[in-house]
Design a protein around this motif. Structure first.
Motif, short mmCIF file in Angstrom:
data_model
loop_
_atom_site.label_atom_id
_atom_site.label_comp_id
_atom_site.label_asym_id
_atom_site.label_seq_id
_atom_site.Cartn_x
_atom_site.Cartn_y
_atom_site.Cartn_z
N ARG A 138 0.85 -1.19 0.00
CA ARG A 138 0.00 0.00 0.00
C ARG A 138 0.89 1.25 0.00
NH1 ARG A 138 -5.23 0.25 0.42
NH2 ARG A 138 -5.49 -1.77 1.43
N THR A 141 2.45 1.69 -3.41
CA THR A 141 1.53 2.20 -4.44
C THR A 141 1.27 3.70 -4.26
OG1 THR A 141 -0.45 1.56 -3.20
CG2 THR A 141 0.40 -0.02 -4.82
N LYS A 151 1.04 -2.66 -7.39
CA LYS A 151 -0.43 -2.79 -7.37
C LYS A 151 -0.84 -4.27 -7.35
CE LYS A 151 -1.56 1.53 -9.69
NZ LYS A 151 -2.20 2.15 -10.85
N TRP A 170 -7.92 -3.29 -7.24
CA TRP A 170 -6.49 -3.15 -7.57
C TRP A 170 -6.14 -3.96 -8.83
CZ3 TRP A 170 -3.47 0.56 -6.09
CH2 TRP A 170 -3.80 1.27 -4.93
#
Length: 176
Positions: A138, A141, A151, A170
């Protein structure tokens, strides 16, 4: 004796230059032999250990690579490069727990190192720590919104955590 020291340095430098030339020809064994020769002639221990870690990694001798990088870490404990190098053979060996430890050592010095964060996410995912992997991916990204690998990693971590709807979002982002 200054003249002897200069000659020694020139010889060691020539051995390392030839080692690099052999590496470009993918003759890793010969390149490594020259590093060992340079080391026995008084060449830099840290650099020789680092180069040994790299060349043995390229040869697929991951145990020797770990040993070389570990020696380099011991010689320069504050340096990032040998710790980063150590992650390569651990990744190749699929030694997820040790890879996590090696990544943590780099992240203690350089907490936003994307290369190591990605390897940490992979290690956590493969060790079954899906929540940890989710957090790492996370963050990646957010820092690198166009990176499809990050991702995808986040999508798989979410999938394993049972967050199927968010995972689908995602994966769709990757496909689009």
């Amino acid at each position: 004796r200054p003249d002897r020291a200069v000659a020694q340095n020139e010889r060691t430098g020539a051995l390392y230059r030839e080692s690099y030339a052999l590496e470009t020809k993918r003759d890793y064994a010969a390149a490594l032999a020259l590093v060992r020769e340079a080391r026995s002639a008084g060449g830099a221990t840290y650099f020789a250990a680092l180069r040994t870690g790299w060349l043995t990694y390229l040869q697929g001798d991951y145990a020797a690579s770990v040993a070389g990088y570990t020696e380099a870490v011991a010689a320069e404990p504050k340096a990032i490069e040998p710790k980063l190098g150590l992650t390569l053979p651990l990744l190749a060996q699929r030694n997820w727990r040790e890879l996590e430890r090696a990544c943590s050592a780099v992240l203690a010095i350089d907490p936003r190192n994307a290369t190591v964060l990605a390897r940490m996410g992979m290690a956590q995912y493969n060790a079954g720590n899906f929540a940890g992997a989710e957090g790492v991916y996370r963050g990646l990204t957010e820092d690198y919104p166009a990176d499809l690998d990050y991702k995808t990693g986040l999508g798989w971590a979410l999938q394993k955590l049972g967050k199927k709807g968010e995972a689908r979002t995602w994966f769709q982002a990757v496909l689009s």
